[in-house]
Design a protein around this motif. Structure first.
Motif, PDB file in Angstrom:
ATOM      1  N   ALA A 282       5.418   7.237   5.410  1.00  0.00           N
ATOM      2  CA  ALA A 282       5.153   8.579   5.936  1.00  0.00           C
ATOM      3  C   ALA A 282       5.600   9.633   4.936  1.00  0.00           C
ATOM      4  N   GLY A 283       5.154  10.848   5.147  1.00  0.00           N
ATOM      5  CA  GLY A 283       5.579  11.984   4.336  1.00  0.00           C
ATOM      6  C   GLY A 283       5.137  11.869   2.890  1.00  0.00           C
ATOM      7  N   ASP A 284       6.036  12.274   1.986  1.00  0.00           N
ATOM      8  CA  ASP A 284       5.724  12.253   0.555  1.00  0.00           C
ATOM      9  C   ASP A 284       5.565  10.828   0.025  1.00  0.00           C
ATOM     10  N   ALA A 285       6.202   9.875   0.664  1.00  0.00           N
ATOM     11  CA  ALA A 285       6.118   8.482   0.233  1.00  0.00           C
ATOM     12  C   ALA A 285       4.684   7.946   0.357  1.00  0.00           C
ATOM     13  N   PHE A 286       3.914   8.534   1.269  1.00  0.00           N
ATOM     14  CA  PHE A 286       2.524   8.121   1.467  1.00  0.00           C
ATOM     15  C   PHE A 286       1.720   8.361   0.192  1.00  0.00           C
ATOM     16  N   ALA A 287       1.703   9.596  -0.300  1.00  0.00           N
ATOM     17  CA  ALA A 287       0.952   9.930  -1.519  1.00  0.00           C
ATOM     18  C   ALA A 287       1.545   9.218  -2.732  1.00  0.00           C
ATOM     19  N   THR A 288       2.849   9.115  -2.790  1.00  0.00           N
ATOM     20  CA  THR A 288       3.506   8.457  -3.922  1.00  0.00           C
ATOM     21  C   THR A 288       3.096   6.989  -3.990  1.00  0.00           C
ATOM     22  N   ALA A 289       3.035   6.324  -2.853  1.00  0.00           N
ATOM     23  CA  ALA A 289       2.645   4.909  -2.822  1.00  0.00           C
ATOM     24  C   ALA A 289       1.221   4.738  -3.334  1.00  0.00           C
TER      25      ALA A 289
ATOM     26  N   PHE B  93      -7.681   9.475   2.034  1.00  0.00           N
ATOM     27  CA  PHE B  93      -6.629   8.739   2.740  1.00  0.00           C
ATOM     28  C   PHE B  93      -6.010   9.653   3.778  1.00  0.00           C
ATOM     29  N   ALA B  94      -5.942   9.171   5.005  1.00  0.00           N
ATOM     30  CA  ALA B  94      -5.292   9.931   6.074  1.00  0.00           C
ATOM     31  C   ALA B  94      -3.887   9.379   6.252  1.00  0.00           C
ATOM     32  N   PRO B  95      -2.911  10.261   6.353  1.00  0.00           N
ATOM     33  CA  PRO B  95      -1.533   9.778   6.532  1.00  0.00           C
ATOM     34  C   PRO B  95      -1.394   9.116   7.898  1.00  0.00           C
ATOM     35  N   PRO B  96      -0.391   8.252   8.028  1.00  0.00           N
ATOM     36  CA  PRO B  96      -0.201   7.592   9.329  1.00  0.00           C
ATOM     37  C   PRO B  96       0.134   8.625  10.402  1.00  0.00           C
ATOM     38  N   SER B  97      -0.373   8.370  11.589  1.00  0.00           N
ATOM     39  CA  SER B  97      -0.083   9.289  12.692  1.00  0.00           C
ATOM     40  C   SER B  97       1.343   9.065  13.156  1.00  0.00           C
ATOM     41  N   SER B  98       1.948  10.137  13.573  1.00  0.00           N
ATOM     42  CA  SER B  98       3.371  10.080  13.958  1.00  0.00           C
ATOM     43  C   SER B  98       3.566   9.366  15.257  1.00  0.00           C
TER      44      SER B  98
END
Length: 165
Positions: A85-92, A160-165
């Motif tokens: 989640a968060g910034d780790a999503f784009a970084t991954a 890419f869509a980030p994971p839903s909370s």
């Protein structure tokens, strides 16, 4: 005006026939009617019924195969790690592209947290290997994928869509 069937003439003709001739004509007309009924109505209806049964059997088999495939997909998804989640999503996403040898030419914010990645030139094995690795190791899959072939290489845009909370 002339009528196609003059019933009075037909009745006179019928009465002029011997009983044996009337019987033979009636049997012949019944045979013709049975032939027309069989080949004009019953045989086509049977063929339509058989075709419908075959289509139904094919549809049932396809539905069962889809249900099995969905079960395999759900079982496979259950084994995937949760997406970061968060910034780790784009970084991954960006780090795994670099590790796979996929050069990202542009990345944009697609709104609503969606990350848009553009790749100008990549080989087919590298692109799809990266997407598979991203899914297996990080639980991330593209929301959309547009691929064009250009000069023997692929040009791609992934959202890419980030994971839903």
């Amino acid at each position: 005006m002339t009528r196609l069937f003059d019933t009075a003439r037909l009745a006179d003709w019928w009465q002029a026939r011997e009983p044996r001739e009337r019987w033979m004509v009636a049997v012949m007309l019944a045979a013709v009617a049975a032939f027309v009924l069989w080949y004009g109505v019953i045989a086509p209806l049977r063929q339509a019924r058989d075709d419908a049964r075959a289509r139904h059997a094919d549809a049932v088999a396809a539905a069962q195969e889809i249900e099995r495939a969905l079960a395999r997909i759900e079982a496979s998804a259950a084994r995937l790690p949760p997406a970061p989640a968060g910034d780790a999503f784009a970084t991954a996403i960006i780090d795994s592209a670099g590790a796979a040898g996929v050069a990202i030419s542009r990345q944009d914010d697609g709104g609503g947290g969606v990350l848009v990645i553009a790749i100008d030139a990549v080989g087919t094995p590298a692109l799809f290997g990266w997407i598979d690795t991203l899914r297996r190791e990080h639980g991330i899959a593209p929301l959309t994928l547009q691929v064009d072939k250009r000069d023997g290489r692929l040009r791609a845009e992934l959202r890419f869509a980030p994971p839903s909370s």
